[in-house]
Design an enzyme around this catalytic site. Structure first.
Site, PDB file in Angstrom:
ATOM      1  N   HIS A   1       0.838  -1.203   0.000  1.00  0.00           N
ATOM      2  CA  HIS A   1       0.000   0.000   0.000  1.00  0.00           C
ATOM      3  C   HIS A   1       0.876   1.257   0.000  1.00  0.00           C
ATOM      4  CE1 HIS A   1      -4.077  -1.626   0.475  1.00  0.00           C
ATOM      5  NE2 HIS A   1      -3.556  -2.535   1.276  1.00  0.00           N
TER       6      HIS A   1
ATOM      7  N   ASP B   1      -7.546  -2.224  -1.547  1.00  0.00           N
ATOM      8  CA  ASP B   1      -8.501  -3.048  -0.813  1.00  0.00           C
ATOM      9  C   ASP B   1      -9.888  -2.646  -1.279  1.00  0.00           C
ATOM     10  OD1 ASP B   1      -6.380  -4.116   0.663  1.00  0.00           O
ATOM     11  OD2 ASP B   1      -6.654  -2.711   2.318  1.00  0.00           O
TER      12      ASP B   1
ATOM     13  N   GLU C   1      -6.408 -12.295   2.694  1.00  0.00           N
ATOM     14  CA  GLU C   1      -7.455 -11.251   2.689  1.00  0.00           C
ATOM     15  C   GLU C   1      -8.182 -11.259   1.357  1.00  0.00           C
ATOM     16  OE1 GLU C   1      -5.259  -7.634   3.368  1.00  0.00           O
ATOM     17  OE2 GLU C   1      -4.764  -8.166   5.421  1.00  0.00           O
TER      18      GLU C   1
ATOM     19  N   HIS D   1      -7.885  -7.751  -0.653  1.00  0.00           N
ATOM     20  CA  HIS D   1      -6.587  -7.139  -0.985  1.00  0.00           C
ATOM     21  C   HIS D   1      -6.073  -7.635  -2.335  1.00  0.00           C
ATOM     22  CE1 HIS D   1      -2.497  -5.528  -0.087  1.00  0.00           C
ATOM     23  NE2 HIS D   1      -2.153  -6.512  -0.910  1.00  0.00           N
TER      24      HIS D   1
END
Length: 185
Positions: free
Chosen positions: A97, A104, A161, A164
């Site tokens: 990120h 996300d 996740e 993500h």
């Protein structure tokens, strides 16, 4: 002159929603992390996001972004809240990120309702893992639909996740400490 590789994601142009979770207090850190509510991505990731938005529209859906570029200071705050490398990347390694190449997000329907993905964003449990088997078939379909859209647009996924996605070879991109993105006090 601004030499930053970051560009602002234009929700209107891309016809998607932006709800930056860390710009509010309802997040895993329990406090506002971003003072600046702009949704930024590396220009390479933003180009892939444009493709993802187009693919979502082909399925009659839209994307909803929870997080994109994350300044390094924010990664330290999230690591302090949840120092678990399965879910939060150690800031000493540099978050994808913080390179501007991770996003996300989820899928929403024409009414703006999020599709059921089995867990919420930042639900740091095994049920949030990309291929967790013990979920209803409709949840599996929704996750696989998001996965197909994002892979088709040029992103890769991580196992832990469902929300993500990041550019392949994300570690090849340098960390970006955008000083115009100020820390909340």
């Amino acid at each position: 002159m601004n030499n930053s590789p970051l560009v602002e994601v234009d929700a209107q142009v891309l016809n998607l929603e932006i709800d930056l979770i860390y710009a509010g207090v309802d997040n895993l850190a329990g406090k506002q992390i971003y003072q600046d509510p702009r949704c930024l991505l590396h220009r390479d990731a933003e180009a892939c996001l444009r493709n993802a938005s187009r693919l979502a529209h082909q399925a009659g859906l839209r994307l909803k972004i929870f997080d994109a570029y994350r300044p390094p200071y924010a990664q330290y705050l999230l690591w302090a809240a949840l120092p678990n490398p399965e879910y939060v990347r150690d800031p000493s390694l540099g978050s994808h990120h913080s390179r501007g190449v991770a996003v996300d997000l989820t899928l929403i329907d024409t009414d703006g309702q999020a599709l059921d993905m089995g867990t919420g964003f930042d639900d740091m449990r095994e049920q949030s893992h990309q291929f967790y088997a013990d979920l209803p078939p409709q949840v599996q379909r929704n996750r696989l639909l998001l996965l197909g859209i994002m892979l088709g647009a040029g992103f890769s996924y991580i196992d832990s996740e469902w929300w993500h996605y990041e550019l392949p070879d994300a570690d090849d991109y340098p960390l970006i400490d955008d000083t115009s993105f100020k820390q909340a006090h």
